[in-house]
Motif scaffolding. Sequence first.
Motif, PDB file in Angstrom:
ATOM      1  N   HIS A 232      -5.898  21.529 -17.619  1.00 41.04           N
ATOM      2  CA  HIS A 232      -6.273  22.854 -17.885  1.00 41.04           C
ATOM      3  C   HIS A 232      -7.806  23.025 -18.218  1.00 41.04           C
ATOM      4  O   HIS A 232      -8.369  24.240 -17.695  1.00 41.04           O
ATOM      5  CB  HIS A 232      -5.604  23.027 -19.384  1.00 41.04           C
ATOM      6  CG  HIS A 232      -5.763  24.739 -19.949  1.00 41.04           C
ATOM      7  ND1 HIS A 232      -5.009  25.662 -19.331  1.00 41.04           N
ATOM      8  CD2 HIS A 232      -6.323  24.875 -21.193  1.00 41.04           C
ATOM      9  CE1 HIS A 232      -5.322  26.694 -20.244  1.00 41.04           C
ATOM     10  NE2 HIS A 232      -6.142  26.309 -21.063  1.00 41.04           N
ATOM     11  N   ASP A 233      -8.459  22.224 -18.688  1.00 48.23           N
ATOM     12  CA  ASP A 233      -9.710  22.153 -18.971  1.00 48.23           C
ATOM     13  C   ASP A 233     -10.708  22.355 -17.556  1.00 48.23           C
ATOM     14  O   ASP A 233     -11.752  22.936 -17.724  1.00 48.23           O
ATOM     15  CB  ASP A 233     -10.485  20.979 -19.517  1.00 48.23           C
ATOM     16  CG  ASP A 233      -9.996  20.709 -21.142  1.00 48.23           C
ATOM     17  OD1 ASP A 233      -9.794  21.976 -21.552  1.00 48.23           O
ATOM     18  OD2 ASP A 233      -9.968  19.868 -21.570  1.00 48.23           O
ATOM     19  N   TYR A 262       0.729  29.379 -17.320  1.00 49.35           N
ATOM     20  CA  TYR A 262       1.245  28.800 -18.641  1.00 49.35           C
ATOM     21  C   TYR A 262       2.557  29.297 -18.922  1.00 49.35           C
ATOM     22  O   TYR A 262       3.505  28.509 -19.286  1.00 49.35           O
ATOM     23  CB  TYR A 262       0.480  29.641 -19.568  1.00 49.35           C
ATOM     24  CG  TYR A 262       0.521  28.975 -21.104  1.00 49.35           C
ATOM     25  CD1 TYR A 262      -0.223  27.876 -21.353  1.00 49.35           C
ATOM     26  CD2 TYR A 262       1.626  29.613 -21.928  1.00 49.35           C
ATOM     27  CE1 TYR A 262       0.055  27.477 -22.793  1.00 49.35           C
ATOM     28  CE2 TYR A 262       1.534  29.084 -23.159  1.00 49.35           C
ATOM     29  CZ  TYR A 262       1.057  27.746 -23.571  1.00 49.35           C
ATOM     30  OH  TYR A 262       1.241  27.473 -24.864  1.00 49.35           O
ATOM     31  N   PRO A 269      -2.441  22.028 -20.014  1.00 48.34           N
ATOM     32  CA  PRO A 269      -3.117  21.974 -21.293  1.00 48.34           C
ATOM     33  C   PRO A 269      -2.932  20.889 -21.990  1.00 48.34           C
ATOM     34  O   PRO A 269      -3.670  20.374 -22.959  1.00 48.34           O
ATOM     35  CB  PRO A 269      -2.762  23.275 -22.117  1.00 48.34           C
ATOM     36  CG  PRO A 269      -2.073  24.164 -21.301  1.00 48.34           C
ATOM     37  CD  PRO A 269      -1.481  23.448 -19.888  1.00 48.34           C
ATOM     38  N   VAL A 270      -1.813  20.024 -21.568  1.00 49.69           N
ATOM     39  CA  VAL A 270      -1.600  18.829 -22.245  1.00 49.69           C
ATOM     40  C   VAL A 270      -1.479  17.721 -21.233  1.00 49.69           C
ATOM     41  O   VAL A 270      -1.071  16.586 -22.019  1.00 49.69           O
ATOM     42  CB  VAL A 270      -0.314  18.970 -23.308  1.00 49.69           C
ATOM     43  CG1 VAL A 270      -0.353  19.943 -24.225  1.00 49.69           C
ATOM     44  CG2 VAL A 270       0.783  19.262 -22.461  1.00 49.69           C
ATOM     45  N   TYR A 272      -3.544  14.909 -19.058  1.00 52.65           N
ATOM     46  CA  TYR A 272      -4.859  14.318 -18.855  1.00 52.65           C
ATOM     47  C   TYR A 272      -5.017  13.736 -17.410  1.00 52.65           C
ATOM     48  O   TYR A 272      -4.249  12.915 -17.001  1.00 52.65           O
ATOM     49  CB  TYR A 272      -5.441  13.225 -19.851  1.00 52.65           C
ATOM     50  CG  TYR A 272      -5.658  14.160 -20.956  1.00 52.65           C
ATOM     51  CD1 TYR A 272      -6.804  14.259 -21.383  1.00 52.65           C
ATOM     52  CD2 TYR A 272      -4.592  14.436 -22.042  1.00 52.65           C
ATOM     53  CE1 TYR A 272      -7.204  15.042 -22.902  1.00 52.65           C
ATOM     54  CE2 TYR A 272      -4.968  15.014 -23.085  1.00 52.65           C
ATOM     55  CZ  TYR A 272      -6.260  15.241 -23.547  1.00 52.65           C
ATOM     56  OH  TYR A 272      -6.320  16.114 -24.433  1.00 52.65           O
ATOM     57  N   LEU A 312       4.770  25.949 -22.870  1.00 47.95           N
ATOM     58  CA  LEU A 312       4.545  24.903 -23.673  1.00 47.95           C
ATOM     59  C   LEU A 312       4.776  25.078 -25.324  1.00 47.95           C
ATOM     60  O   LEU A 312       5.001  24.665 -26.143  1.00 47.95           O
ATOM     61  CB  LEU A 312       3.156  24.323 -23.589  1.00 47.95           C
ATOM     62  CG  LEU A 312       2.455  23.276 -22.913  1.00 47.95           C
ATOM     63  CD1 LEU A 312       1.273  23.019 -22.539  1.00 47.95           C
ATOM     64  CD2 LEU A 312       3.344  21.825 -23.453  1.00 47.95           C
ATOM     65  N   SER A 313       4.771  26.596 -25.369  1.00 47.19           N
ATOM     66  CA  SER A 313       4.558  27.168 -26.921  1.00 47.19           C
ATOM     67  C   SER A 313       6.285  27.488 -27.426  1.00 47.19           C
ATOM     68  O   SER A 313       6.357  28.082 -28.469  1.00 47.19           O
ATOM     69  CB  SER A 313       4.020  28.411 -26.890  1.00 47.19           C
ATOM     70  OG  SER A 313       4.588  29.518 -25.924  1.00 47.19           O
TER      71      SER A 313
END
Lengths: 355, 145, 219
Positions: A232-233, A262, A269-270, A272, A312-313
């Motif tokens: 995500h970054d 998303y 976002p989670v 790596y 994710l939410s």
Amino acid sequence: MAEPETIGELLSERGISRRGLLKYAAYLASLMALPPWQSNAIADALAAARRQSVIWLSFQECTGCTESLTRSFSPTLENLIFNLISLDYHETLQAVSGEAAEQARRSAMRDNKGKYIVVVDGSVPTRDGGVYGTVAGQSMLQILNDTAAGAKALIAVGTCAAFGGIPHAQPDPTGAVPLTSLIKDKPIINISGCPPIPEAMAGTIAYLITFGRLPDLDHLNRPKSLFGNTIHDRCYRRSFYDKGLFAKSFDDEGARRGWCLYELGCKGPVTYNSCATLKWNGGVSFPIQSGHGCLGCSEPNFWDKGGFYHPLSTPTGHPTAAVGAAAVAGIGVGAVSALLARRAKREATSTGEKP
Amino acid sequence: MPDADSIGSAPPSGAAVVSGVLREVAERLEALAERGECGVIDLKSLPLSDSHLQQLRERLGRGEVSAQLEILGPSEIWETRYPGVWWVRHLGVTDLVAAERIEITRVPDILSAALPDVVTAAQSLNDDLALYATTRRERTDHGRT
Amino acid sequence: MTLLDFARGPALAVSFAVFTFGVAWRVLFLVLLPWSRDRSVARGSAPSAVVGAVRGFARHLWPRKAFAGAARFTTVNGYVMHFGLAIAFFGFAPHILFLQSVFGVHWPNLPSGLVSVASVVTLVSLVLALGHRFVSPVLRLISTANDYFSWFVTALPVVSGLMAVSHLWAPYETLLAVHLLSVALLLIWFPFGKLMHAFLVFVTRSETAIHYSRRGTVL
């Protein structure tokens, strides 16, 4: 002619000049986030190093990790790694088979005791004494313990070897575990991913050969240079996330315009990994660029995190029964306590007390 | 498929990074001029989109020297408008960029022949000459008989 | 199991169950209680109970002139806080996804920037409310632990949500987990503390309004 002693001599014999090594060092420095001015020193170190003996053990795996590492065939920069290592045992790639193959492993272990690197893809079955995975009559558990004993370091390639991966997913019939659960006395590097990015595997091995030590690792034993940022970054669609522009389905206007995924369950976002920067197939694309959210394959238990297409939410469980039971219980307790209150009032009234 | 570049770049903003890179180049060039210190900036490690790289290339321009290398795939090196500042681009598989960097030095190391290669070259040239001499002698010998 | 897995799974599941249990218990208990019949004779001009309730509820949405000065801050700040919270809760895309996965209905989201502004305004308003509670002698006197804890469990999701969106101080997965856990805490506390006013405000205000309208009082 005598066997070449060093990587420099070997490359020179194969017609690869020192310039080739310099170019590789520039590539490696960039890949492993090393100071770029170190590339000369890296080239010198590689030239003077001996070829690294590597024993590759394949356990509960699908060979996707090997496929990933060997995917590009042309003799180019990225493949220079195969000149840096002496792949002494690899069931899929080695020419010999049967007892001769096992003999190759044993002699590599003997000749390079304390110096060889063990690469493992696949998780290790441990249930019922490890009988669910055997090679040449030995359990994978046994092979791992024997081979790791004389190793300098171990590299777990792929999410199965690093975190248990798919064999470890529920219901985990074989009691599959990652390397880190079994080997406690040797350094272990995890290169997770399903499969891992080939450059991540090759870069880490090259780093080990060059510096003779482990790269900086994160809390999950992954090289920080490759697993330091979330997808995500570094995602090129990030600006849409920040603006709140989301694709709602895989074929709507937002999807066509390349908006953030998303809502379609992207785990970027989670997660790596370096997919957003290194990309795949030699840098052509990566899942999000191809229109599909990240599955989070380089994270532990990615298979059991409540569905690839659930955002994710959202909650992962659907505790309908529990909530229903709670509602019934609430109604019951409410009704009973109200009835008790009514009775108390009735009794109070009948005995003449003022309510 | 959406073009990654047209969509915007990852934070921090690329424009800020472009001017940041140029300032760093200027600093390193000063260090080279004053103390002879060489420097390298790895462009791939920076959050630059293709259009920002293009901007950077245009700002630095092209100078007097450029070289095409063929080492495990093509490489390109050119001196920018500012002598001592070199743009080095290494391509790998299918012409994708494996490394892209700005080197601040009198001449990039990869251009000069390395000593081990020179040693090997001297050996192989001598071998070639000896081989040539032998074959010529053999041919003349054949001619006589 | 990571913290995020725990938050998304068991923590939310338990909080849903506790919330449902608590709300069902308290609402049903209130409805079934032996309510005293109003034995007064209704005025001729008195409207029906329903009309009286609605009218009274509407009237209470804004203070009378006489109280305007004293109540202005709490009224305005209260509205700002509640509207801000509603915008953030119902307008933010990830929240809509959350609600959709629970209730199956969804609606268009607001731009993230607007939601962030609303959240910051909500937070400021919450801080002002707490400050007012400390400063005002009367409020301080009647405040209990229940009030402070209810404030805390309301403010926590706002703060953690803002942090998760801006990726401040910790990795996103941790911030998202903390945010979801704070929501779980809010849901668990909800039926047992002052937050229950979200349901009971309709009961209490209607009850008062019916009481007065029956006696011919025009509020």
